[in-house]
Design a protein around this motif. Structure first.
Motif: not given
Ligand code: 6GU
Length: 230
Positions: A136-138, A87-89, A144, A131-134, A140
């Motif tokens: 923007y940065v989370l 899981m990564t942006p 996601a 995979i990213s979910i969008g 961790g």
């Molecule tokens: Cl998968 N990880 C993080 N850290 N930030 C995100 C994301 C994943 N997808 C969108 N932003």
């Protein structure tokens, strides 16, 4: 049956989102098995360390390769995995098509990143999908991962009943879902569209399709280029 092994430094963060409602039902029915693995169990020393400074300098800790390798190795002893997902942006952006595809697998690993990132060699040698979910940065990958698992879990045969069938979800046919109404049929003079009370199934189906089209045209015209392709 789909088994998902999730590797994380914060298993608590995933327990609640995946422990209720439809995900709970999927687990109870034996359709979805989720195992949370605390990466620290594979960490070194008294502090069960899993992160370290980055070579070349710079702020932020990096998730180390050794604990991740040991964790994945131990999982692979019992299971052959279809995908090992990170899981990564900067990954491929999640959409309904990816969820559909992943729901057809039997064994998945999901690795949640933390800190500044993970040692690039983990990505090169172990990860098969990012995979990213969008955009923007989370803080961790856990939230996601919860989103990804929910989107997959609800698609597994037997999880949803007819009433909640995923076939009619927004995006499943590149159309947004039509509006829905419930009782009372008149509230403060705000009426439910009469066709929905007509009992005429064909008219209702046509109305819903028209509303789906209208809604998609005004809100997400970008989706319409795919309609009618299949
Ligand atoms: Cl998968 N990880 C993080 N850290 N930030 C995100 C994301 C994943 N997808 C969108 N932003």
């Amino acid at each position: 049956m789909l088994k998902i092994d999730i590797i994380t430094v914060l298993p608590e963060l995933l327990e609640s989102p995946l422990g209720h409602s439809i995900m709970k039902r999927a687990k109870e029915k034996g359709i979805l098995h989720i195992n949370l693995h605390d990466l620290r169990d594979y960490g070194k020393g008294k502090h069960r360390q899993v992160d370290d400074y980055q070579f070349g300098g710079g702020a932020g800790m990096v998730m180390q390769i050794e604990p991740v390798d040991n964790c994945i190795k131990s999982l692979k002893e019992n299971t052959k995995y279809d995908e090992i997902i990170y899981m990564t942006p900067d990954g491929q952006q999640l959409n309904q098509g990816i969820a559909n595809e992943l729901s057809l697998h039997e064994n998945l690993i999901i690795l949640c990143g933390h800190y500044k990132g993970i040692d690039e060699r983990i990505r090169e040698h172990f990860i098969t999908k990012e995979i990213s979910i969008g955009d923007y940065v989370l803080s961790g990958g856990e939230l996601a991962a919860a989103v990804l698992v929910d989107s997959i879990g609800r698609l597994l045969p037997g999880v949803l009943n007819d009433e909640t069938s995923a076939l009619f979800d927004s995006f499943q046919d590149d159309l947004l879902a039509p509006p829905v109404y419930s009782r009372p049929s008149n509230y403060n003079g705000w009426e439910v569209p009469p066709v929905l009370l007509s009992g005429n199934d064909k008219a209702i189906e046509d109305w819903r399709y028209q509303k789906s089209l209208e809604r998609t045209k005004t809100r997400r015209p970008d989706l319409l280029k795919n309609v009618g392709d299949e």
